[in-house]
Design an enzyme around this catalytic site. Sequence first.
Site, mmCIF file in Angstrom:
data_model
loop_
_atom_site.group_PDB
_atom_site.id
_atom_site.type_symbol
_atom_site.label_atom_id
_atom_site.label_comp_id
_atom_site.label_asym_id
_atom_site.label_seq_id
_atom_site.Cartn_x
_atom_site.Cartn_y
_atom_site.Cartn_z
ATOM 1 N N THR A 40 0.872 -1.387 0.098
ATOM 2 C CA THR A 40 -0.087 0.022 -0.182
ATOM 3 C C THR A 40 0.997 1.221 -0.091
ATOM 4 O OG1 THR A 40 -1.816 -1.292 1.080
ATOM 5 C CG2 THR A 40 -1.890 1.347 1.195
ATOM 6 N N HIS A 43 2.030 1.881 -3.390
ATOM 7 C CA HIS A 43 1.139 2.568 -4.166
ATOM 8 C C HIS A 43 1.060 4.400 -3.833
ATOM 9 C CE1 HIS A 43 -0.765 -0.841 -6.138
ATOM 10 N NE2 HIS A 43 -0.918 -1.537 -4.800
#
Length: 358
Positions: A40, A43
């Site tokens: 995450t 990202h």
Amino acid sequence: MKAIVKAKKGKGLEMHEVPIPSLQPDEVLIQVDVVSICGTDLHLDRWDGWAQARVKAIPQIIGHEFSGRVVEVGLGGKRFRPGDKVSADSHISCLVCGSCLRGMPHLCEDLVILGVDRDGCFAEYVVIPERSLWKNEASLPSDIASIQDPLGNAIYATGVEPVAGRQVVILGDGPVGLFSVAVARASGASKIMMTGLNPFCLEIGRTMGADRVYRADQMDIVDSIMDETAGSGADVVLEMSGAPKAISDGLKLVQKGGRFSAFGLPSKSITVDFSEDIIFKGIRLYGINGRKMFETWFEMAGMLNSGRLDPGPVLTHHLLFEDFAKGFQMMEANPRKAAKVVLYLNHALLDERGDNDE
């Protein structure tokens, strides 16, 4: 305090000096010792399509995997005291919606994710609602304590049904896939087969207990594993990559009446032969989202405390917090040369290890 911040739209993260967060009555203030980099966070660093669609508040402190020590407890706190060693589930649930009241807070209808929907833990201090906090055993190493969030994903995905005596296929050689190998081994799987694209990570898979590893870009995975299982396929398939080809292969590899755990997230909609691959095979398909709160955490604590589960080999690099950019570069490198990177805010803990990995 120092914090790693998504300061503006576009690629990149920055180290900023920001105020220490104020404490609400239902929250706990924690001094962070160790954090670990998650997909995450990558990202958010890249600011890809997912991040652009998902993150609403900029600037924001990122991160959701950590271990630390309680500094102060809000007026409504009851379970923790200063000095407690803690980590947290990154899923912060409301506890009042239908899903929460039915005993599924990990599927909360008003879910808030640490480091995505509110300021995260990549900072010297973080505030966490008491309901999402977990007290660690004093003997648990701080680096291991910091990766319990993704390790919990692996425990949930692998153990949603027993795997003892079962043949298990794990598709995907990222950190959660690697953790799943160790969980399956500790849980008594009879044979563990792992697929992936990265030789570095697949070798870690062997170390974690995989009986066979397969390069998905160099062979027909379905034919190879069918040969290995004498044509029957696997009792259990764990899809950890989200790659459309891996999902398709996994549905073909799971035997009739077998179990398929879907954890990897495809980047777009995919086509599945629902009749042939699911209905006529009579498989059980589980969508794995987060961890069961806190059933998975109790199970994880038992496995770690017993010594039967050692996720340590997946933590390949240990760096100072200030060297975060180097850690992100390692995680983004192609071919990949790091599985899981942990960053130390408490420099004394890294000094005790004696190996600031370059």
